[in-house]
Design an enzyme around this catalytic site. Sequence first.
Site, PDB file in Angstrom:
ATOM      1  N   ASN A 154       0.920  -0.947  -0.003  1.00 13.41           N
ATOM      2  CA  ASN A 154       0.025   0.050   0.102  1.00 13.41           C
ATOM      3  C   ASN A 154       0.756   1.420   0.195  1.00 13.41           C
ATOM      4  OD1 ASN A 154      -2.279  -1.526  -0.144  1.00 13.41           O
ATOM      5  ND2 ASN A 154      -2.958  -1.407   1.735  1.00 13.41           N
ATOM      6  N   ASP A 166     -10.411  -5.289  -4.085  1.00 16.12           N
ATOM      7  CA  ASP A 166     -11.248  -6.104  -3.043  1.00 16.12           C
ATOM      8  C   ASP A 166     -12.807  -5.909  -2.953  1.00 16.12           C
ATOM      9  OD1 ASP A 166      -8.919  -7.742  -1.965  1.00 16.12           O
ATOM     10  OD2 ASP A 166      -8.338  -5.924  -0.860  1.00 16.12           O
TER      11      ASP A 166
HETATM   12  N1  EPU Z   1     -14.647   6.063   1.790  1.00 13.76           N
HETATM   13  C1  EPU Z   1     -15.680   6.791   1.406  1.00 13.76           C
HETATM   14  N2  EPU Z   1     -15.332   7.683   0.359  1.00 13.76           N
HETATM   15  C2  EPU Z   1     -14.260   8.365  -0.210  1.00 13.76           C
HETATM   16  C3  EPU Z   1     -13.147   7.347   0.469  1.00 13.76           C
HETATM   17  C4  EPU Z   1     -13.192   6.331   1.437  1.00 13.76           C
HETATM   18  O1  EPU Z   1     -16.593   6.597   1.740  1.00 13.76           O
HETATM   19  O2  EPU Z   1     -14.133   9.156  -1.023  1.00 13.76           O
HETATM   20  C5  EPU Z   1     -14.643   5.105   2.697  1.00 13.76           C
HETATM   21  C6  EPU Z   1     -14.371   3.721   2.078  1.00 13.76           C
HETATM   22  O3  EPU Z   1     -15.479   3.244   1.445  1.00 13.76           O
HETATM   23  C7  EPU Z   1     -14.157   2.854   3.322  1.00 13.76           C
HETATM   24  C8  EPU Z   1     -13.215   3.909   4.234  1.00 13.76           C
HETATM   25  O4  EPU Z   1     -13.684   5.259   3.883  1.00 13.76           O
HETATM   26  O5  EPU Z   1     -15.318   2.387   3.705  1.00 13.76           O
HETATM   27  C9  EPU Z   1     -11.806   3.523   4.083  1.00 13.76           C
HETATM   28  O6  EPU Z   1     -11.541   4.008   2.961  1.00 13.76           O
HETATM   29  P1  EPU Z   1      -9.972   4.601   2.545  1.00 13.76           P
HETATM   30  O7  EPU Z   1     -10.121   5.501   1.541  1.00 13.76           O
HETATM   31  O8  EPU Z   1      -9.271   5.033   4.100  1.00 13.76           O
HETATM   32  O9  EPU Z   1      -9.184   3.279   2.266  1.00 13.76           O
HETATM   33  P2  EPU Z   1      -8.549   2.772   0.904  1.00 13.76           P
HETATM   34  O10 EPU Z   1      -7.596   4.180   0.348  1.00 13.76           O
HETATM   35  O11 EPU Z   1      -9.619   2.595  -0.293  1.00 13.76           O
HETATM   36  C10 EPU Z   1      -6.515   1.575   1.858  1.00 13.76           C
HETATM   37  C11 EPU Z   1      -5.913   0.327   1.613  1.00 13.76           C
HETATM   38  C12 EPU Z   1      -6.649  -0.909   2.243  1.00 13.76           C
HETATM   39  C13 EPU Z   1      -7.038  -0.491   3.588  1.00 13.76           C
HETATM   40  C14 EPU Z   1      -7.579   0.748   3.713  1.00 13.76           C
HETATM   41  C15 EPU Z   1      -7.950   1.210   5.264  1.00 13.76           C
HETATM   42  C16 EPU Z   1      -4.912   0.700  -0.465  1.00 13.76           C
HETATM   43  C17 EPU Z   1      -4.654   0.350  -1.996  1.00 13.76           C
HETATM   44  N3  EPU Z   1      -5.795   0.099   0.182  1.00 13.76           N
HETATM   45  O12 EPU Z   1      -7.935   1.609   1.038  1.00 13.76           O
HETATM   46  O13 EPU Z   1      -6.008  -2.011   2.017  1.00 13.76           O
HETATM   47  O14 EPU Z   1      -8.020  -1.626   4.137  1.00 13.76           O
HETATM   48  O15 EPU Z   1      -6.820   2.022   3.311  1.00 13.76           O
HETATM   49  O16 EPU Z   1      -6.653   1.185   5.851  1.00 13.76           O
HETATM   50  O17 EPU Z   1      -3.953   1.226  -0.037  1.00 13.76           O
HETATM   51  C18 EPU Z   1      -5.448  -4.076   1.514  1.00 13.76           C
HETATM   52  O18 EPU Z   1      -4.273  -3.792   1.479  1.00 13.76           O
HETATM   53  O19 EPU Z   1      -5.845  -5.393   1.507  1.00 13.76           O
HETATM   54  C19 EPU Z   1      -6.225  -2.924   1.616  1.00 13.76           C
HETATM   55  C20 EPU Z   1      -7.854  -3.338   1.312  1.00 13.76           C
END
Ligand code: EPU
Length: 426
Positions: free
Chosen positions: A28, A123
């Site tokens: 990540n 995912d």
């Molecule tokens: N969310 C919103 N609106 C947005 C952005 C996010 O509602 O505009 C919600 C998401 O739907 C979710 C929550 O906020 O319910 C967390 O989202 P976030 O944006 O923080 O996560 P992400 O960037 O989509 C990254 C990691 C995930 C990890 C999460 C939380 C990457 C590629 N993915 O996702 O990692 O679970 O942060 O720490 O960096 C994994 O590595 O297996 C993985 C899923």
Amino acid sequence: MSSEPERCIRVHHAEPLEGEVLVPGAKNSVLKLMAASLLAEGTFEITNVPGIADVGIMAELLRAIGVTVTETPDYGVVTIVNGGDLTPVAPLELVDRIRASINVLGPLLTRCGEVTIAMPGGDDFGSRPIDMHIAGLEAMGAQFEFDGGTVIARAERLHGAEITFDFPSVGATENIVTAAVLADGITIIHNAAREPEIIDLCEYLNEMGARVGGAGTSTLRIEGVERGSLHGCEHETVPDRIQAATYIAACAVTGGRLDLLNAQSKHMEMVLSRLGDMGMEIDQLPYGMRVAAPERLRSADVATLPYPGIATDYKPLIITMLTVADGVGVVTENLYPGRFAYVEELQRLGADIKTDGHHALIRGVDHLVGTSVVAHDIRAGAAMVVAGLAAEGTTTITGVHHIDRGYDDLVGRLRNVGAEIERVGC
Ligand code: EPU
């Protein structure tokens, strides 16, 4: 690196694991560093790159946009040459495969003034919208058009803005920071994500010539610079705290003792403290950390929260540890309501787990019993492997392509410390 979807992992009940595991670089982080290389012309050399399928997919996406990407055979080092002739279109067949593909949005928009991107995949755990990414970029002057599953963003030149997130989203923070690097003026992000991978990205941007301050705090300040002042750079990816936790979990359920080389305990304080409550002994070493498991783990209650809280990505591992711990533990999910699909698989192995909305109640059993289970996503897949080490007999895991997306030779690394585990056809 292997990524054949038809392969299974077969794992046998393990004696205590002992030895050393080298913790690879963080998925990540590296995916975001690669995407940020779109910002500047020049040569970028990223080291400590994990040998995982997602790196290959991000490389394909960047190639489709117009940069040259070369990897050493087991990854390790990825070199990106950005000659400046970019096609700011992210095709669906690549975008649909990894969530991190959304990270090209900020760099391409600020660099090219326009970007067409299919909605991201990755995912499958519940709805993962990008409304915060969009609102932040709109505050900086971007205009969005939605055409079916495609987003088109335009902005002749973005301008600085003061943005407050409702929630410290990792992806939204990354997209706004990267977009702000070349925006006109100063951007302030309040309630920004604080993860070690965000710090890594901000350091990378600064090495490239950007002016990003406040990394690791909840307020980021980005002073836009002119295009010509950015350049290529060399950077070592931060070690992967989630892979480190996976080896801790494997150690925990087998009553083992492992040295985790390169693991950064300062990035895992909350989860390590909770693992301490469960009876794990954890000592910092100059080059990583030493973990030793008790004869039997004790149960604990755990809630996931944005960093510095306990990451949602640790949760399947923690629940797996609790399935064989002494007592009853409650685990509360605060980020992804739908992220309990693997519980059914653990139940098939004999775990006593009840879920109710965001909560899981886990009553530790004496032992799990091996059977066939499915890896539903990256972290759930790793949890199945850990459960297989704890289970009597043999556990066979399908859906291994999910594990390959985020784990660099999980099977080989576990085998090196005494696990009986192999990849087999299925
Ligand atoms: N969310 C919103 N609106 C947005 C952005 C996010 O509602 O505009 C919600 C998401 O739907 C979710 C929550 O906020 O319910 C967390 O989202 P976030 O944006 O923080 O996560 P992400 O960037 O989509 C990254 C990691 C995930 C990890 C999460 C939380 C990457 C590629 N993915 O996702 O990692 O679970 O942060 O720490 O960096 C994994 O590595 O297996 C993985 C899923």
